[in-house]
Design a protein around this motif. Sequence first.
Motif, PDB file in Angstrom:
ATOM      1  N   GLU A  24       0.829  -1.208   0.000  1.00  0.00           N
ATOM      2  CA  GLU A  24       0.000   0.000   0.000  1.00  0.00           C
ATOM      3  C   GLU A  24       0.864   1.258   0.000  1.00  0.00           C
ATOM      4  N   VAL A  28       0.836   4.383  -2.655  1.00  0.00           N
ATOM      5  CA  VAL A  28       0.633   5.781  -2.267  1.00  0.00           C
ATOM      6  C   VAL A  28       1.783   6.647  -2.763  1.00  0.00           C
ATOM      7  N   PHE A  92      -5.249  14.271   0.982  1.00  0.00           N
ATOM      8  CA  PHE A  92      -5.055  12.818   0.948  1.00  0.00           C
ATOM      9  C   PHE A  92      -6.046  12.163   1.893  1.00  0.00           C
ATOM     10  N   SER A  94      -7.136   8.146   3.144  1.00  0.00           N
ATOM     11  CA  SER A  94      -6.931   6.694   3.071  1.00  0.00           C
ATOM     12  C   SER A  94      -7.933   5.997   3.976  1.00  0.00           C
ATOM     13  N   VAL A 119      -6.282  12.888  -3.460  1.00  0.00           N
ATOM     14  CA  VAL A 119      -5.922  11.485  -3.671  1.00  0.00           C
ATOM     15  C   VAL A 119      -6.674  10.654  -2.639  1.00  0.00           C
ATOM     16  N   THR A 120      -7.496   9.740  -3.122  1.00  0.00           N
ATOM     17  CA  THR A 120      -8.305   8.896  -2.255  1.00  0.00           C
ATOM     18  C   THR A 120      -7.872   7.443  -2.410  1.00  0.00           C
ATOM     19  N   CYS A 121      -7.509   6.801  -1.313  1.00  0.00           N
ATOM     20  CA  CYS A 121      -7.176   5.373  -1.327  1.00  0.00           C
ATOM     21  C   CYS A 121      -8.228   4.630  -0.505  1.00  0.00           C
ATOM     22  N   SER A 170      -3.810   0.518  -8.529  1.00  0.00           N
ATOM     23  CA  SER A 170      -4.186  -0.375  -7.432  1.00  0.00           C
ATOM     24  C   SER A 170      -3.112  -1.424  -7.159  1.00  0.00           C
ATOM     25  N   CYS A 195      -6.127   3.521  -5.349  1.00  0.00           N
ATOM     26  CA  CYS A 195      -5.900   4.941  -5.129  1.00  0.00           C
ATOM     27  C   CYS A 195      -6.339   5.714  -6.372  1.00  0.00           C
ATOM     28  N   GLU A 197      -6.603   9.580  -8.059  1.00  0.00           N
ATOM     29  CA  GLU A 197      -6.281  11.002  -8.034  1.00  0.00           C
ATOM     30  C   GLU A 197      -7.316  11.759  -8.852  1.00  0.00           C
TER      31      GLU A 197
END
Length: 214
Positions: A24, A28, A92, A94, A119-121, A170, A195, A197
Amino acid sequence: MEIFTDPEGYKRWYEIHNKIYESEKRLVSEFKPKNCLDIGAGPAIFHEIFSGNTISLDISIFMLKEIGEKEDKILADANFLPFRDNSIPCIFISVTICFLNDISLFYKEVERVTKERVVTCFIPRNSTWGEYYYELGLKGHKYYSHANFIKKEDLYNILKKFFEISTIKSTLFFSPDEPEKMDRIEDGDKGSFVCVEAKKRSSAPHSSVLNSLS
């Protein structure tokens, strides 16, 4: 949320599952997080790969106390960000979105605050690990029983209301019943840790990465 009162236990999970964590973290790092506001930062799991100025925002004082003194910390609700419009270069997130009641309202607030990108994870509900965590939640898991895992398509549709999606990558392609390993990174969302963007819209048109995933 009252469940996030054990930062040491939270960090211990990443220590035990260090190969998942490394996979992970490598994903990122592909997004080069710099000068970011980390919403739902917890005990700053990924911050060793952040650059520039990092601000940690969390609703749990217990989590924020675990973060180093040199880092800016804010105790606040993710739905009501205490920042001026267009004031944060990078946001960010997560895993946080699965603990929010109104994801659309949240991203409306993120769009107001961010100047450039978010940015979303997350672990999609319709992924191997998403299904696994969902089942653990049904059995009363401390964290996952409170989580509302979202399908990737549903998240993309919400994001598109406020942003232009530019990149999706991913990792975690192995299943929970396989031995853990350092996994590869791929473009697209076939892995279980994804993730995304998304960039703030401007007057200039952008091409969307979603077209390549259809």
